[in-house]
Design a protein around this motif. Sequence first.
Motif, PDB file in Angstrom:
ATOM      1  N   VAL A  52     -36.524   5.709   9.772  1.00 16.58           N
ATOM      2  CA  VAL A  52     -35.786   5.781  11.040  1.00 16.58           C
ATOM      3  C   VAL A  52     -36.424   4.852  12.070  1.00 16.58           C
ATOM      4  CG1 VAL A  52     -35.096   7.277  12.948  1.00 16.58           C
ATOM      5  CG2 VAL A  52     -35.006   8.118  10.593  1.00 16.58           C
ATOM      6  N   ARG A  53     -37.752   4.843  12.122  1.00 11.70           N
ATOM      7  CA  ARG A  53     -38.461   4.053  13.123  1.00 11.70           C
ATOM      8  C   ARG A  53     -38.412   2.565  12.807  1.00 11.70           C
ATOM      9  NH1 ARG A  53     -44.510   5.493  13.619  1.00 11.70           N
ATOM     10  NH2 ARG A  53     -44.847   3.681  12.310  1.00 11.70           N
ATOM     11  N   GLY A  54     -38.452   2.227  11.517  1.00 11.58           N
ATOM     12  CA  GLY A  54     -38.533   0.826  11.142  1.00 11.58           C
ATOM     13  C   GLY A  54     -39.988   0.419  11.048  1.00 11.58           C
ATOM     14  N   ALA A 126     -37.461   2.882   3.264  1.00  7.37           N
ATOM     15  CA  ALA A 126     -38.114   2.477   4.511  1.00  7.37           C
ATOM     16  C   ALA A 126     -38.651   1.056   4.455  1.00  7.37           C
ATOM     17  CB  ALA A 126     -39.263   3.447   4.825  1.00  7.37           C
ATOM     18  N   MET A 127     -38.506   0.407   3.308  1.00  3.57           N
ATOM     19  CA  MET A 127     -39.146  -0.895   3.093  1.00  3.57           C
ATOM     20  C   MET A 127     -38.186  -2.037   3.381  1.00  3.57           C
ATOM     21  SD  MET A 127     -40.934  -2.184  -0.452  1.00  3.57           S
ATOM     22  CE  MET A 127     -42.226  -0.961  -0.387  1.00  3.57           C
ATOM     23  N   ASP A 128     -38.720  -3.124   3.855  1.00  4.41           N
ATOM     24  CA  ASP A 128     -37.947  -4.348   4.075  1.00  4.41           C
ATOM     25  C   ASP A 128     -37.651  -4.998   2.722  1.00  4.41           C
ATOM     26  OD1 ASP A 128     -37.579  -7.316   4.586  1.00  4.41           O
ATOM     27  OD2 ASP A 128     -37.604  -6.529   6.639  1.00  4.41           O
ATOM     28  N   ARG A 129     -36.393  -5.446   2.539  1.00  2.00           N
ATOM     29  CA  ARG A 129     -36.023  -6.044   1.251  1.00  2.00           C
ATOM     30  C   ARG A 129     -36.847  -7.294   0.939  1.00  2.00           C
ATOM     31  NH1 ARG A 129     -31.153  -4.498  -1.336  1.00  2.00           N
ATOM     32  NH2 ARG A 129     -31.809  -5.988  -2.897  1.00  2.00           N
ATOM     33  N   GLY A 130     -37.385  -7.924   1.985  1.00  4.50           N
ATOM     34  CA  GLY A 130     -38.188  -9.118   1.759  1.00  4.50           C
ATOM     35  C   GLY A 130     -39.632  -8.829   1.415  1.00  4.50           C
ATOM     36  N   ASP A 131     -40.017  -7.560   1.373  1.00  5.68           N
ATOM     37  CA  ASP A 131     -41.401  -7.198   1.066  1.00  5.68           C
ATOM     38  C   ASP A 131     -41.740  -7.617  -0.360  1.00  5.68           C
ATOM     39  OD1 ASP A 131     -43.728  -5.483   0.279  1.00  5.68           O
ATOM     40  OD2 ASP A 131     -43.479  -4.774   2.338  1.00  5.68           O
ATOM     41  N   GLU A 132     -42.939  -8.155  -0.534  1.00  3.84           N
ATOM     42  CA  GLU A 132     -43.343  -8.661  -1.848  1.00  3.84           C
ATOM     43  C   GLU A 132     -43.432  -7.553  -2.898  1.00  3.84           C
ATOM     44  OE1 GLU A 132     -48.143  -8.567  -0.837  1.00  3.84           O
ATOM     45  OE2 GLU A 132     -47.145 -10.456  -1.327  1.00  3.84           O
ATOM     46  N   ASN A 133     -43.584  -6.289  -2.457  1.00  2.00           N
ATOM     47  CA  ASN A 133     -43.702  -5.171  -3.396  1.00  2.00           C
ATOM     48  C   ASN A 133     -42.356  -4.510  -3.702  1.00  2.00           C
ATOM     49  OD1 ASN A 133     -46.628  -5.150  -3.650  1.00  2.00           O
ATOM     50  ND2 ASN A 133     -46.637  -4.521  -1.504  1.00  2.00           N
ATOM     51  N   PHE A 134     -41.275  -5.014  -3.084  1.00  5.21           N
ATOM     52  CA  PHE A 134     -39.990  -4.323  -3.192  1.00  5.21           C
ATOM     53  C   PHE A 134     -39.506  -4.237  -4.646  1.00  5.21           C
ATOM     54  CE2 PHE A 134     -35.379  -4.202  -3.206  1.00  5.21           C
ATOM     55  CZ  PHE A 134     -35.110  -3.167  -2.323  1.00  5.21           C
ATOM     56  N   GLU A 135     -39.372  -5.371  -5.294  1.00  5.53           N
ATOM     57  CA  GLU A 135     -38.840  -5.390  -6.667  1.00  5.53           C
ATOM     58  C   GLU A 135     -39.747  -4.620  -7.619  1.00  5.53           C
ATOM     59  OE1 GLU A 135     -36.003  -6.352  -7.635  1.00  5.53           O
ATOM     60  OE2 GLU A 135     -35.328  -7.313  -5.773  1.00  5.53           O
ATOM     61  N   ALA A 281     -26.405  19.245   5.327  1.00  3.17           N
ATOM     62  CA  ALA A 281     -26.539  17.798   5.516  1.00  3.17           C
ATOM     63  C   ALA A 281     -27.874  17.453   6.178  1.00  3.17           C
ATOM     64  CB  ALA A 281     -25.389  17.267   6.379  1.00  3.17           C
ATOM     65  N   PRO A 282     -28.446  16.298   5.836  1.00  6.04           N
ATOM     66  CA  PRO A 282     -29.660  15.860   6.542  1.00  6.04           C
ATOM     67  C   PRO A 282     -29.372  15.772   8.048  1.00  6.04           C
ATOM     68  CG  PRO A 282     -29.232  14.463   4.636  1.00  6.04           C
ATOM     69  CD  PRO A 282     -28.028  15.318   4.807  1.00  6.04           C
ATOM     70  N   ARG A 283     -30.236  16.372   8.854  1.00  7.05           N
ATOM     71  CA  ARG A 283     -29.949  16.497  10.288  1.00  7.05           C
ATOM     72  C   ARG A 283     -29.781  15.138  10.959  1.00  7.05           C
ATOM     73  NH1 ARG A 283     -33.433  18.152  15.216  1.00  7.05           N
ATOM     74  NH2 ARG A 283     -31.847  18.877  16.667  1.00  7.05           N
ATOM     75  N   PHE A 284     -30.693  14.234  10.689  1.00  3.39           N
ATOM     76  CA  PHE A 284     -30.614  12.917  11.323  1.00  3.39           C
ATOM     77  C   PHE A 284     -29.317  12.213  10.931  1.00  3.39           C
ATOM     78  CE2 PHE A 284     -31.186   8.369  11.558  1.00  3.39           C
ATOM     79  CZ  PHE A 284     -31.800   8.184  12.788  1.00  3.39           C
ATOM     80  N   ASP A 285     -28.991  12.237   9.620  1.00  2.00           N
ATOM     81  CA  ASP A 285     -27.805  11.525   9.157  1.00  2.00           C
ATOM     82  C   ASP A 285     -26.536  12.120   9.756  1.00  2.00           C
ATOM     83  OD1 ASP A 285     -29.529  10.029   7.667  1.00  2.00           O
ATOM     84  OD2 ASP A 285     -29.106  11.025   5.773  1.00  2.00           O
ATOM     85  N   ARG A 286     -26.453  13.453   9.815  1.00  2.00           N
ATOM     86  CA  ARG A 286     -25.243  14.102  10.355  1.00  2.00           C
ATOM     87  C   ARG A 286     -25.052  13.748  11.827  1.00  2.00           C
ATOM     88  NH1 ARG A 286     -23.494  18.569  13.118  1.00  2.00           N
ATOM     89  NH2 ARG A 286     -25.639  19.090  13.660  1.00  2.00           N
ATOM     90  N   LEU A 287     -26.128  13.847  12.618  1.00  3.46           N
ATOM     91  CA  LEU A 287     -26.005  13.546  14.043  1.00  3.46           C
ATOM     92  C   LEU A 287     -25.731  12.057  14.266  1.00  3.46           C
ATOM     93  CD1 LEU A 287     -28.824  15.807  15.496  1.00  3.46           C
ATOM     94  CD2 LEU A 287     -26.370  16.097  15.804  1.00  3.46           C
ATOM     95  N   GLN A 288     -26.297  11.215  13.429  1.00 10.94           N
ATOM     96  CA  GLN A 288     -26.038   9.780  13.571  1.00 10.94           C
ATOM     97  C   GLN A 288     -24.568   9.461  13.316  1.00 10.94           C
ATOM     98  OE1 GLN A 288     -28.035   7.006  10.859  1.00 10.94           O
ATOM     99  NE2 GLN A 288     -28.249   5.591  12.576  1.00 10.94           N
ATOM    100  N   VAL A 289     -23.978  10.145  12.326  1.00  9.87           N
ATOM    101  CA  VAL A 289     -22.553   9.929  12.050  1.00  9.87           C
ATOM    102  C   VAL A 289     -21.720  10.299  13.272  1.00  9.87           C
ATOM    103  CG1 VAL A 289     -20.600  10.756  10.694  1.00  9.87           C
ATOM    104  CG2 VAL A 289     -22.740  10.166   9.556  1.00  9.87           C
ATOM    105  N   LEU A 313     -34.646  13.286  17.809  1.00  6.93           N
ATOM    106  CA  LEU A 313     -35.075  12.704  16.540  1.00  6.93           C
ATOM    107  C   LEU A 313     -35.506  11.250  16.721  1.00  6.93           C
ATOM    108  CD1 LEU A 313     -32.298  14.160  14.205  1.00  6.93           C
ATOM    109  CD2 LEU A 313     -34.662  14.924  14.381  1.00  6.93           C
ATOM    110  N   LEU A 314     -34.795  10.525  17.579  1.00  8.63           N
ATOM    111  CA  LEU A 314     -35.177   9.141  17.857  1.00  8.63           C
ATOM    112  C   LEU A 314     -36.532   9.079  18.565  1.00  8.63           C
ATOM    113  CD1 LEU A 314     -31.747   7.694  19.056  1.00  8.63           C
ATOM    114  CD2 LEU A 314     -32.900   7.230  16.897  1.00  8.63           C
ATOM    115  N   ILE A 315     -36.786  10.037  19.448  1.00 12.71           N
ATOM    116  CA  ILE A 315     -38.090  10.087  20.126  1.00 12.71           C
ATOM    117  C   ILE A 315     -39.208  10.280  19.104  1.00 12.71           C
ATOM    118  CG2 ILE A 315     -39.519  11.451  21.701  1.00 12.71           C
ATOM    119  CD1 ILE A 315     -36.936  12.028  23.291  1.00 12.71           C
TER     120      ILE A 315
END
Length: 807
Positions: A52-54, A126-135, A281-289, A313-315
Amino acid sequence: MSTRHAQGWKLVCVAVALLCAPALADEALDERVAEADHVLDRCAAELTLLKVRGYEKVEELAEPYREGEAAIEAGLKWMDRQLLNLPKPRGNALRELHESKKLELRSAMARLMYRRAELIRLTIAAMDRGDENFEKLLQRGQDAASELRVAYRDLVLGQMGHIASARLWRTVGEPEKAIAAIEPLIESTRDADSPKSRAMYRLAVIDKLESALALHDAEVASTCRALAGAEPFVKDAGALAQLAWVEARGLLDAEAHGDAVAQSLDAALALLRREDVVAAAPRFDRLQVIVDADSTYGGGLASADELFGFADLLIAAERYAQALKLYDRGVAMTDKPAPQRLQAHAALLTRAGRYADAAEAYDRLLELTDDEAQRANVMRWRNAALASAAQSDDAGSRALVAKQLEALLETADSDIDPETRRAALRRWAALRSERTGPAEYYPQLQQREALIGDDAYLLFALLSGRYAELTAEPDAPTREALLAVAERLSAVAESARRQGLADLAARAVLLRSRALVTPPLDKRLVAFEALQKHWSDLIGNTATRERAVVQRLNLLLDLGMVDSANDAVDNLPEGVTVSPGVCLRLAEALAERYDATDPRAGLIQQMVVRQANRAIASAAAEPRGYAGVALRGAEAMIKARAYTDARGIVANLIEAGELSMTGAQRLEAKLLYARVLAGQGDHAGALQWLEQQTEADHAHPAVTLQRGDILVALGRTGEALDAYRAARAAADKGGTLWWRATVALVDTLIANDNRAQAQRVLRVARALYPLPAGSPLGADVRRLQETLKATDKQPNHAQPREGGATP
């Protein structure tokens, strides 16, 4: 003991071992599973929060992932040892006990294997697709899912490998691969009779629908509705809640037009707010929708509580800016927000630098707070917000703060304690000083001197106002008034220093220095010593560092300490810059010291060039003032005979054309170029350059005067005398240019042994016109008078100095 009896005894021992082992192992197994679950639940929560945080650093993801892996590995090793240590069964009854225990251990191991795949999925999410460990990590997750399917294919739980693989693919944005991974499980469990297999079928179908959502399948919502009324879903409350959760998102994703849009929205929101969906439902996902739908369709869909809930949740995920927007809306939608909501809103406003709005939120909170201790806390937070708002650059905030502070100051003394009023007055003065200047608020502070007392901040504000008032008056302030301000500022600085208020002490020292150098006081040495005494405090404070450096440089130049000023400019504190004017002043002071016969002449010339170039480079950012700075810099270089450097600067200015300079600056540039050519020994070239200029330039007395200087250098004194006379005729009588032409004329007459005419010209000039105030030409006039008096000496054949008779 007989052999038969011995064998019977062994059977009894094995039976006792197997009968006792399950009870003991069950308890230990439960502890192991609970321990692993506790660690993995915490790691899952951390990874979800990081998603969520990035995340910004790989280490943030690596820590919970490694911790989860360690818990899984420890659990699997322990269970594997338990399997190896199970006593071998003899007899059907003992075999059943053995198989039961083995099944429990293998089921627990399969569960941990699924959790490993899920741990990897959450890390990837939570990982960036460009991360070297992704694949690499994705492959590890698919391997874990495959191992679960293969190693535990005899267990229903082993089929969760299909679910794990599908969810991994969906997480990385490959819904087609996710559907392909889940289809075999759906086919193998479609007609199953066992409760576990039917539960697995429901889980697989719902997972396929999640993937279909990612493909924007228009049939998802209707499929969910149909399944909810059919076997094997109709009697499973958990599955029905999951279907409703998928259906709601399908409705929002479906293309609709006209009234169908409103109907779809209403149906989706009703599902999203259904009690079983809220629980499933996951709380964050439901409220985000809900919040996303609200944003997409222009607002009015999300309730204040839903906005607040999602913001909370964002806080937690440190996404404060987004949380604040939601709190702004939620508070605006609510007539009387709950105190905790107002407090959270005020904290977000403070973090965002909206201090005046935060103070207003605290005001609303005070209206809802009865507890005295809590009211004291809120008042402290409110005052801190007001203090920060007073220093804010936001005009809207300052206006609101001014209104709040003025209302507070107008409150009757008996209603508010003096310290609170004094704090308000301090912030009010800071605000007013930014908006109107000290002279404007000084009268109001004078009226409240009794409240100011010995408050160092307010005393400084009062004295700042007094100094501004004194220097703003048409008449010069008296020495006594300036000295009184300087002495009181000294006391304020000492008081602030004792209280540990380093910032205020530095500001007071700096203002005292300014007061000391203000005419008619002019105590420059005292001002310089004051700066030197507290120098570390002044440059250690960001509010005073740059101004203190500039003030000290000007004082060094005023006191003739040119070398020290040069060292100071060459070694400025980090982050400090000085204006082009200061560098030019230094370059000019160094140029005045240039003497070609001095052993340090070359070094001084380099200093002049360096400081002049520093000024010119600094002025490049301000095109309107650049030409003036460049011309002064070139003039200083010419005085130090750095002709090559000066020529480049002047040539660039002339080449820049009409738009870069005023008419006076263009003329000055042409004259400087002629002086550079003459200084380099090309007097013929200099004369030719002047001849090429326009008729308007030729008529200017400065050009005529410069032409006379060049003619003298070429030995054409008759023409030079005519040029000097023409310059005097064209110049304003008694002005600086007229006097320069007069001095050059007299100097040339003396050099040509025409003393009588020289004496007559100088005597008439002295009788008719006084020298301009502060003019350096006085020294030249005195020199000429002394030369003319010395009738017993030989005529003066000395050539004029570079640039003519005067600098």
